[in-house]
Design an enzyme around this catalytic site. Structure first.
Site, PDB file in Angstrom:
ATOM      1  N   SER A   7       2.790  80.918  13.937  1.00  0.00           N
ATOM      2  CA  SER A   7       2.117  79.783  13.312  1.00  0.00           C
ATOM      3  C   SER A   7       1.959  80.018  11.814  1.00  0.00           C
ATOM      4  CB  SER A   7       0.741  79.579  13.953  1.00  0.00           C
ATOM      5  OG  SER A   7       0.055  78.580  13.250  1.00  0.00           O
ATOM      6  N   HIS A  32       5.919  77.341  14.362  1.00  0.00           N
ATOM      7  CA  HIS A  32       4.821  76.416  14.635  1.00  0.00           C
ATOM      8  C   HIS A  32       4.183  75.991  13.317  1.00  0.00           C
ATOM      9  CE1 HIS A  32       1.720  74.739  17.301  1.00  0.00           C
ATOM     10  NE2 HIS A  32       0.848  75.132  16.394  1.00  0.00           N
ATOM     11  N   ASP A  34       1.270  73.628  11.641  1.00  0.00           N
ATOM     12  CA  ASP A  34       0.038  72.870  11.889  1.00  0.00           C
ATOM     13  C   ASP A  34      -0.186  71.849  10.789  1.00  0.00           C
ATOM     14  OD1 ASP A  34      -1.098  74.167  14.279  1.00  0.00           O
ATOM     15  OD2 ASP A  34      -1.043  75.945  13.012  1.00  0.00           O
ATOM     16  N   MET A  36      -2.797  68.819   9.566  1.00  0.00           N
ATOM     17  CA  MET A  36      -4.177  68.338   9.757  1.00  0.00           C
ATOM     18  C   MET A  36      -4.477  67.220   8.764  1.00  0.00           C
ATOM     19  SD  MET A  36      -5.954  72.047   9.950  1.00  0.00           S
ATOM     20  CE  MET A  36      -5.127  73.446  10.732  1.00  0.00           C
ATOM     21  N   HIS A  65       2.749  70.600  15.118  1.00  0.00           N
ATOM     22  CA  HIS A  65       1.512  70.319  15.857  1.00  0.00           C
ATOM     23  C   HIS A  65       0.655  69.390  15.000  1.00  0.00           C
ATOM     24  CE1 HIS A  65      -2.461  72.262  17.567  1.00  0.00           C
ATOM     25  NE2 HIS A  65      -2.355  70.984  17.867  1.00  0.00           N
ATOM     26  N   MET A  67      -2.441  67.476  14.197  1.00  0.00           N
ATOM     27  CA  MET A  67      -3.874  67.317  14.462  1.00  0.00           C
ATOM     28  C   MET A  67      -4.367  66.181  13.581  1.00  0.00           C
ATOM     29  SD  MET A  67      -4.773  71.339  14.651  1.00  0.00           S
ATOM     30  CE  MET A  67      -3.214  71.818  13.937  1.00  0.00           C
ATOM     31  N   MET A 136      -4.844  74.112  23.890  1.00  0.00           N
ATOM     32  CA  MET A 136      -5.583  74.787  22.814  1.00  0.00           C
ATOM     33  C   MET A 136      -6.568  75.776  23.445  1.00  0.00           C
ATOM     34  SD  MET A 136      -4.636  73.772  19.734  1.00  0.00           S
ATOM     35  CE  MET A 136      -5.817  74.919  19.043  1.00  0.00           C
ATOM     36  N   GLY A 141      -8.072  73.406  14.240  1.00  0.00           N
ATOM     37  CA  GLY A 141      -8.462  73.244  12.844  1.00  0.00           C
ATOM     38  C   GLY A 141      -8.370  74.528  12.036  1.00  0.00           C
ATOM     39  N   GLY A 144      -7.347  82.296  13.437  1.00  0.00           N
ATOM     40  CA  GLY A 144      -8.206  83.477  13.499  1.00  0.00           C
ATOM     41  C   GLY A 144      -9.457  83.336  14.338  1.00  0.00           C
ATOM     42  N   ASP A 174      -1.955  77.941  22.339  1.00  0.00           N
ATOM     43  CA  ASP A 174      -2.192  77.992  20.894  1.00  0.00           C
ATOM     44  C   ASP A 174      -3.640  78.375  20.598  1.00  0.00           C
ATOM     45  OD1 ASP A 174      -2.070  77.675  18.164  1.00  0.00           O
ATOM     46  OD2 ASP A 174      -1.766  75.500  18.190  1.00  0.00           O
ATOM     47  N   GLY A 175      -3.802  79.533  19.944  1.00  0.00           N
ATOM     48  CA  GLY A 175      -5.127  79.967  19.501  1.00  0.00           C
ATOM     49  C   GLY A 175      -5.543  81.299  20.118  1.00  0.00           C
ATOM     50  N   GLY A 176      -5.722  82.297  19.264  1.00  0.00           N
ATOM     51  CA  GLY A 176      -6.232  83.589  19.745  1.00  0.00           C
ATOM     52  C   GLY A 176      -5.260  84.369  20.610  1.00  0.00           C
TER      53      GLY A 176
END
Ligand code: DX5
Ligand code: ZN
Length: 216
Positions: A7, A32, A34, A36, A65, A67, A136, A141, A144, A174-176
């Site tokens: 990402s 990826h 992002d 926003m 992606h 958002m 997600m 948004g 980390g 997606d995320g962590g």
């Protein structure tokens, strides 16, 4: 082997050229990106001109992606900028079916993203139209953030729904995502792993992408 999608949100924006060279040399499959709007999520990141500028620098798949609210207003622009796949949020689309058909008619793969509090069961009547579902595992948004453990249950339920219908829909996480949790994620049913900080904050991003690729 899972599809790995670094990402860019966690990359060094001053050195995007080098970051893309690193990705080109790595086993990453998708990139990826992002996007926003400061409305659907409380942040603003990469936009159309940056995507268009990056396009000639890599042959890897641009996994965008979105958002953003009203994604139908920009789908064609993202195609022109070089997106190969477009994922919209279920929570941002009143006419989700129309959004998905629009993305496909523009020649892109279509995905739907779900916030942590959105049940996978809401996809029941659209799943057969999707190339991927992005689950997600943090609130969208920001990079980390810490992985939300309930996500495992969502992945298992979604994998069952896909299996029961005889589909081949990707489950994108997606995320962590870390080198530590990636094996359990793949075992639960995820087959696309997005990783921001895990890749770009590591000492050796190429080796980290390699480790993620071997998570199964
Ligand atoms: C968050 C983004 C993610 C983010 C993941 O809204 O959708 O793609 O970059 O970052 P990490 O992997 O650092 O949690
Ligand atoms: Zn993302």
């Amino acid at each position: 082997m899972p599809i790995i999608a670094p990402s860019l949100l966690a990359s060094n924006f001053l050195r995007l050229d080098d970051e893309l060279k690193m990705i080109n040399e790595s086993k990453a499959d998708w990139i990826h990106i992002d996007v926003m709007d400061g409305r659907f999520v409380p942040n603003i990141a990469i936009g159309l001109p940056v995507i268009a500028a990056m396009r000639p620098a890599t042959k890897k798949i641009f996994d965008v992606h979105l958002m953003i609210l009203e994604p139908e207003r920009y789908a064609e622009d993202f195609r022109k900028a070089g997106a190969d796949r477009l994922t919209v949020h279920l929570e941002a689309c009143t006419h989700l079916h129309r959004n998905i058909q629009q993305i496909k008619s523009l020649g892109m793969e279509a995905g739907v993203a779900l916030n942590p509090s959105t049940p996978v069961e809401l996809l029941s009547d659209i799943l057969h139209d999707l190339d991927s579902v992005l689950v997600m595992s943090v609130n969208p948004g920001f990079g980390g953030q810490q992985f939300i453990p309930h996500t495992f249950q969502k992945i298992r339920n979604l994998r069952r729904m896909i299996h029961d219908r005889g589909l081949s829909t990707h489950i994108e996480l997606d995320g962590g995502v870390t080198v530590e949790n990636c094996t359990s994620l793949v075992k639960s049913g995820a087959d696309v792993l997005v990783a921001g900080n895990t890749v770009f904050s590591s000492k050796d991003p190429i080796a980290t992408i390699h480790s993620l690729k071997n998570c199964d």
